[in-house]
Structure formats: C-alpha cells, structure tokens
Design an enzyme around this catalytic site. Structure first.
Site, PDB file in Angstrom:
ATOM      1  N   TYR A 168       0.829  -1.197   0.000  1.00 12.85           N
ATOM      2  CA  TYR A 168       0.000   0.000   0.000  1.00 12.85           C
ATOM      3  C   TYR A 168       0.872   1.259   0.000  1.00 12.85           C
ATOM      4  O   TYR A 168       0.628   2.200  -0.762  1.00 12.85           O
ATOM      5  CB  TYR A 168      -0.909  -0.032   1.221  1.00 12.85           C
ATOM      6  CG  TYR A 168      -1.935   1.057   1.288  1.00 12.85           C
ATOM      7  CD1 TYR A 168      -3.007   1.096   0.392  1.00 12.85           C
ATOM      8  CD2 TYR A 168      -1.872   2.031   2.276  1.00 12.85           C
ATOM      9  CE1 TYR A 168      -3.969   2.082   0.469  1.00 12.85           C
ATOM     10  CE2 TYR A 168      -2.836   3.026   2.362  1.00 12.85           C
ATOM     11  CZ  TYR A 168      -3.887   3.044   1.455  1.00 12.85           C
ATOM     12  OH  TYR A 168      -4.842   4.040   1.533  1.00 12.85           O
ATOM     13  N   LYS A 172       0.952   4.018  -3.004  1.00 14.54           N
ATOM     14  CA  LYS A 172       0.562   5.392  -2.722  1.00 14.54           C
ATOM     15  C   LYS A 172       1.718   6.369  -2.950  1.00 14.54           C
ATOM     16  O   LYS A 172       1.514   7.504  -3.393  1.00 14.54           O
ATOM     17  CB  LYS A 172       0.032   5.508  -1.300  1.00 14.54           C
ATOM     18  CG  LYS A 172      -1.291   4.788  -1.067  1.00 14.54           C
ATOM     19  CD  LYS A 172      -2.399   5.324  -1.960  1.00 14.54           C
ATOM     20  CE  LYS A 172      -3.762   4.762  -1.621  1.00 14.54           C
ATOM     21  NZ  LYS A 172      -4.828   5.266  -2.507  1.00 14.54           N
TER      22      LYS A 172
END
Length: 317
Positions: A168, A172
């Site tokens: 993640y 991101k």
C-alpha cells in the site's frame, strides 16, 4: 474568505471508489455544486474480492434524489480495459470529461514481509498506480482538446513508511512521481495534476472502541466531508497549481513536499568520505524544493559552478 461559491456547473467529473467512504463524500459534494458525476465503483471488498453494482447505484440514487446528475460505472479498475471504460462512461454519458478524482484503492492484509504475496502486491499496484496511469492516459486527449483538465490522485500517510502496509505504501508513494511528471506534461494543455493525502475515518480503519479518547476524537473530527472540500478544490477551475501534494485532515491543511538539503561536497573518492560526511548529509537544514527534474539539474549545476554551461531544457523536458 471569498464570498464567491466554487461551482462545477457544466463540468463532468469521474470519481473512482465513489460508492463508499471518501469517494462517496467527494461525489455527493461535487454533485451538490453542479457537477455531473460518474460514480465509479465495482463494489468489491478492500482485498478485491466480490463485487456489487448496487454500491455505486445507491450513491447515484442519493445524488439524483437531491436534484443532482450522476451515472454509475462498475468497471474493474484493476484492468486496463476497465479503466478505459470508466473514462468512456463519462464521455458517453455527458459528452465531456473535465476532471478525475482517483480514490479507488486495494488494501492488502497487514502481513509480515515474508508472507506478503506477489498477487496481493500486484493487485494493490494495479488498482492504485496502474489505474491512475490508465485513467489519465485515456482522459488526456479529451482534456487536452478543451485546454482544461484536473486530475487528483489519492495518496496516504503510509507514504512515510509502514511495516504493516508495504504494498500500500509503495503504491501510494508512486502517485507522487506520477503526478509531478504528468503535471509537467499537462502544463501546455491546461491540465493540472495534484495529489490528495487524506486522513479520515473510513472502513479502512476497521472497528475500535468509540469510548476511548482517540476513537472518540477520530469519529468526531476526522470525517470524510472535511477531506472532500480539498478534493473538490483541487478539481476546480480556481485551483491554479499543479504537481503538489496537499494533506487534509479534520480541518488541517498542509503541503507535503519533496526536498533535498545542501548536503556535503567533496572529491567523492572513498567509502570513508561518505561515512564521515553522513552527519552533514543527514542534517535537517538548508533545504531546496525542486518542482521538476529540470530544476533539480539546474540546482546541482549551480552548486558545482557549471550552471552557465548547462541548458537543462535541452536535456530533459
């Protein structure tokens, strides 16, 4: 504060992950200010499982009941075809595409490094970064033709590093380089590309005891609507900057930036030199904030005293 209301009348905006949480709040706010909204959400779980078209349909019904205009799109953004179809749904439904807020995300389970599978890592990258690229590439000709476009990618505080969210955090963080590069490419076409760093209480946070001081504060203060005002501003005509990362959390707004300090200059001839220079290199002072690769090259050339002989624009555009 200005008394002129920011409006989106005549604008068509694609919001991904708009069936729940932040995306839903973005869609509702934009529609309430006159935007035609594509509510893009396949209704999957955070790990990509399942799928339910009713998730997007419910938000569309909510917008229409309030007098707004919206259509649903349940395309799978984890695929190139699905991302292209989401862009096409906006153009086909409203005849134009003025802005994208890419909020959809896949969140792998919090696992130790050795248990994080390639499949989970790949899905996270596809729904986040790959979809961001696919959506932007598909929308680019429509925006460039009109000389106007606004694109917002959604990052996370995980970009600072998180042992429990490696995939993640990687996905991101990639949005920053993607946005800054598209911002350079979009400048001649009136296309601004920025990054939103939200903090809000959504289903991603799981459950917690609402009677604890932290959870009580989180539930009362960190609401999605306080992030949506930032997302809406970033896709408005009044937003005249590009390539930036702005953080929104419970009424607090701040700029997140890439920076480089002056560091250490030496002959660069030994490992020991690096060791001895480490304190100066890690010193938290005298930062510069290059906005593009060109600016970074020019700054370096100036530090070495050769800027006059370097035409960076001919090296990197």
């Amino acid at each position: 504060m200005s008394g002129n209301e920011v409006r989106f009348d005549g604008r068509s905006i694609l919001v991904t992950g708009a069936g729940r949480g932040l995306g839903r709040a973005h869609a509702l706010l934009l529609a309430s200010r006159g935007a035609h909204v594509v509510v893009a959400d396949s209704g999957v779980e955070m790990n990509g499982a399942g799928g339910d078209v009713a998730v997007a349909d419910a938000v569309v019904d909510e917008i229409r009941s309030a007098g707004g205009t919206a259509v649903a799109c349940a395309a799978d953004l984890a695929s190139e075809d699905g991302s292209i179809r989401a862009v096409a749904s906006c153009v086909e439904s409203f005849g134009r595409l003025d802005a994208i807020i890419h909020n959809a995300s896949s969140v792998p389970r919090p696992l130790p490094v050795e248990r994080l599978s390639s499949a989970e890592f790949d899905l996270c990258m596809r729904v986040n970064v790959y979809a961001g690229f696919w959506l932007t590439r598909a929308a680019w000709p429509h925006m460039a033709e009109r000389g106007f476009g606004r694109i917002v990618y959604t990052t996370s505080g995980a970009m600072y590093g998180s042992a429990g969210a490696i995939a993640y955090a990687a996905a991101k963080s990639a949005f920053i380089g993607l946005a800054r590069s598209f911002a350079v490419a979009g400048k001649p076409h009136g296309i601004n590309v920025n990054v939103l760093a939200p903090s809000a209480r959504t289903r991603m946070h799981g459950t917690g005891d609402p009677t604890t001081p932290y959870m009580d504060w989180l539930l009362r203060t960190m609401v999605a609507e306080k992030v949506s005002i930032g997302a809406a501003y970033l896709v408005s005509e009044e937003c005249d900057f590009s390539g930036e990362v702005l953080s929104f959390e419970g009424g607090h707004i701040s700029r997140v930036t890439l920076a480089e300090n002056e560091g250490f200059f030496g002959p660069g001839e030994s490992i020991e030199e690096v060791r001895d220079a480490a304190p100066a290199v890690l010193a938290d002072s005298r930062y510069v904030h290059p906005r593009t690769l060109n600016e970074r090259m020019l700054w370096s050339a100036e530090m070495f005293g050769v800027a006059e002989s370097l035409d960076a624009a001919k090296v990197w555009r």
